[in-house]
Scaffold this motif. Sequence first.
Motif, PDB file in Angstrom:
ATOM      1  N   LEU A   1       9.786 -33.975  15.862  1.00  0.00           N
ATOM      2  CA  LEU A   1      10.857 -34.221  15.833  1.00  0.00           C
ATOM      3  C   LEU A   1      11.981 -34.733  14.190  1.00  0.00           C
ATOM      4  O   LEU A   1      13.015 -34.621  14.561  1.00  0.00           O
ATOM      5  N   PHE A   2      10.953 -35.692  13.882  1.00  0.00           N
ATOM      6  CA  PHE A   2      11.488 -36.345  12.607  1.00  0.00           C
ATOM      7  C   PHE A   2      10.869 -35.883  11.462  1.00  0.00           C
ATOM      8  O   PHE A   2      10.902 -36.295  10.278  1.00  0.00           O
ATOM      9  N   ALA A   3       9.799 -34.805  11.271  1.00  0.00           N
ATOM     10  CA  ALA A   3       9.027 -34.107  10.666  1.00  0.00           C
ATOM     11  C   ALA A   3       8.609 -35.534   9.568  1.00  0.00           C
ATOM     12  O   ALA A   3       8.048 -35.007   8.658  1.00  0.00           O
ATOM     13  N   ASP A   4       8.090 -36.428  10.621  1.00  0.00           N
ATOM     14  CA  ASP A   4       7.560 -37.579  10.056  1.00  0.00           C
ATOM     15  C   ASP A   4       5.447 -36.841   9.907  1.00  0.00           C
ATOM     16  O   ASP A   4       5.215 -37.602  11.538  1.00  0.00           O
ATOM     17  N   GLY A   5       5.044 -37.099   9.173  1.00  0.00           N
ATOM     18  CA  GLY A   5       3.177 -36.910   9.322  1.00  0.00           C
ATOM     19  C   GLY A   5       3.389 -34.798   9.311  1.00  0.00           C
ATOM     20  O   GLY A   5       4.022 -34.893  10.324  1.00  0.00           O
TER      21      GLY A   5
ATOM     22  N   SER B   1       8.822 -28.552  10.717  1.00  0.00           N
ATOM     23  CA  SER B   1       9.630 -29.291  11.973  1.00  0.00           C
ATOM     24  C   SER B   1      10.929 -29.773  10.495  1.00  0.00           C
ATOM     25  O   SER B   1      11.704 -30.694  10.668  1.00  0.00           O
ATOM     26  N   ALA B   2      11.058 -28.854   9.369  1.00  0.00           N
ATOM     27  CA  ALA B   2      12.279 -29.651   7.846  1.00  0.00           C
ATOM     28  C   ALA B   2      13.176 -29.854   8.670  1.00  0.00           C
ATOM     29  O   ALA B   2      14.319 -30.316   8.118  1.00  0.00           O
ATOM     30  N   ASP B   3      13.626 -28.094   9.441  1.00  0.00           N
ATOM     31  CA  ASP B   3      15.060 -27.783   9.816  1.00  0.00           C
ATOM     32  C   ASP B   3      15.293 -28.850  11.275  1.00  0.00           C
ATOM     33  O   ASP B   3      16.694 -27.930  11.948  1.00  0.00           O
ATOM     34  N   SER B   4      14.709 -29.281  11.931  1.00  0.00           N
ATOM     35  CA  SER B   4      15.147 -30.373  13.151  1.00  0.00           C
ATOM     36  C   SER B   4      15.637 -31.157  12.616  1.00  0.00           C
ATOM     37  O   SER B   4      16.872 -32.170  11.798  1.00  0.00           O
ATOM     38  N   PRO B   5      17.009 -31.210  13.964  1.00  0.00           N
ATOM     39  CA  PRO B   5      18.306 -31.561  13.695  1.00  0.00           C
ATOM     40  C   PRO B   5      17.806 -33.482  12.914  1.00  0.00           C
ATOM     41  O   PRO B   5      18.797 -34.238  12.732  1.00  0.00           O
TER      42      PRO B   5
ATOM     43  N   VAL C   1      20.608 -37.759  11.309  1.00  0.00           N
ATOM     44  CA  VAL C   1      21.073 -37.441  12.051  1.00  0.00           C
ATOM     45  C   VAL C   1      21.816 -35.349  11.736  1.00  0.00           C
ATOM     46  O   VAL C   1      22.639 -35.921  11.320  1.00  0.00           O
ATOM     47  N   LYS C   2      21.402 -34.431  12.207  1.00  0.00           N
ATOM     48  CA  LYS C   2      22.324 -33.536  10.777  1.00  0.00           C
ATOM     49  C   LYS C   2      23.768 -33.523  11.427  1.00  0.00           C
ATOM     50  O   LYS C   2      23.324 -33.371  12.156  1.00  0.00           O
ATOM     51  N   ASP C   3      24.039 -32.826  10.174  1.00  0.00           N
ATOM     52  CA  ASP C   3      26.052 -32.854  10.377  1.00  0.00           C
ATOM     53  C   ASP C   3      26.544 -34.440  10.372  1.00  0.00           C
ATOM     54  O   ASP C   3      27.568 -34.318  10.172  1.00  0.00           O
ATOM     55  N   VAL C   4      25.590 -35.367  10.555  1.00  0.00           N
ATOM     56  CA  VAL C   4      26.713 -36.958  10.069  1.00  0.00           C
ATOM     57  C   VAL C   4      26.672 -37.551   8.763  1.00  0.00           C
ATOM     58  O   VAL C   4      25.511 -37.546   8.655  1.00  0.00           O
ATOM     59  N   SER C   5      27.578 -37.656   8.268  1.00  0.00           N
ATOM     60  CA  SER C   5      27.499 -37.384   6.927  1.00  0.00           C
ATOM     61  C   SER C   5      27.340 -38.520   6.503  1.00  0.00           C
ATOM     62  O   SER C   5      27.198 -39.296   5.334  1.00  0.00           O
ATOM     63  N   ASP C   6      27.632 -39.716   7.314  1.00  0.00           N
ATOM     64  CA  ASP C   6      27.702 -41.192   6.692  1.00  0.00           C
ATOM     65  C   ASP C   6      25.880 -42.289   7.108  1.00  0.00           C
ATOM     66  O   ASP C   6      25.251 -41.900   8.257  1.00  0.00           O
ATOM     67  N   ALA C   7      25.502 -42.434   5.869  1.00  0.00           N
ATOM     68  CA  ALA C   7      24.042 -42.152   5.977  1.00  0.00           C
ATOM     69  C   ALA C   7      23.572 -43.532   7.600  1.00  0.00           C
ATOM     70  O   ALA C   7      22.587 -43.877   7.817  1.00  0.00           O
ATOM     71  N   ARG C   8      24.391 -44.604   6.706  1.00  0.00           N
ATOM     72  CA  ARG C   8      24.198 -45.991   8.270  1.00  0.00           C
ATOM     73  C   ARG C   8      24.009 -45.226   9.237  1.00  0.00           C
ATOM     74  O   ARG C   8      23.093 -45.379  10.551  1.00  0.00           O
TER      75      ARG C   8
END
Length: 350
Positions: free
Chosen positions: A97-101, A291-295, A301-308
């Motif tokens: 899900l998170f492209a981590d590892g 999974s680099a293109d995972s949401p 979260v993809k397309d959510v601009s606010d980093a926090r």
Amino acid sequence: MHVPDGFINAPTSAVTGVVAAGAIAVSLRGARRELDDRTAPLAGLVAAFIFAVQMLNFPVAAGTSGHLLGGALAAILVGPYTGVLCVSVVLLMQGILFADGGLTALGVNITDMAIVTTVVAYAVFRGLVKVLPRGRRSITAASFVAAALSVPAAAVAFTFVYWIGGTTDVAIGKVATAMIGVHVLIGIGEAVITALTVGAVVAVRPDLVHGARDLRQKLRLRVHGELVDAPAPEPVPVAARTSRRALWVTGLVTSLVLAGFVSFYASSNPDGLEKVAADKGIDKKTGQHASADSPLADYGVKDVSDARLSGGLAGVIGVGVTVVAGSTVFWAVRRRRAGDDVSATATGSV
């Protein structure tokens, strides 16, 4: 210490995949003996908590951070077999899900972060508990030492795997020195987190902590001049079951807060492996994650601009998915044990 795709060659990755699959199969069988109706829900929560705390990178040296690996914590709370499964569930969720590892490096990561840390930590923990005075403080102290040693042990394991199948030509001595040195420091952070968590759970429900079971000695009574075991205790009262639910809810809320809010303040510096890889050139052949293109890639979260908001939502989703996946696995294991017990009883009565 999540190993990405490209650090280790395909044959070595395949071998570690076989090792990981074998260890998981053994752990599924072993977890049947560790899990019961009280501890199965806790195991799913432990996986979610590890996921949440792994998002909290803490600074350990100039330009370097570290994060919880979780093998020691899981092994002490729910048992070594279940602990391997807990960390494996976390690594699987992170990779998909998170492209981590890396996904091709999943066997490396499970072998290193789930198997090595759990086995080393639990062996050290049990050895210390046998020689230390019986008590809750000893459980906490043993947890600290076991966790502290498990992290550099994982660094040694990675170095060994890299020596066998590394894709870049870097002197193994330099890799070993750098990896072990920084992960000794990370191990201190791991030890603090593990000891605090184990100590907190032992303080309220020691009966739910696998590593604290030795604290509950059998009561013996003297009957006609001879010592005999006292009758088994009555079933757990409703109040204790409620306390169990309260502990589970508290742990879940804590995990959600850590992943959804506190993670925003985590160190942005590369972790120990990333720093060593960049400094020594291990990362020259790093491949793009499948999974680099995972949401949810990179814990946002993809397309959510606010980093926090993006990071917080990703953390909350991760905790939710992990607790559901982990609980499903552990309840399935628990039901399998119940089925085995029924079969054994039926066989014995024939």
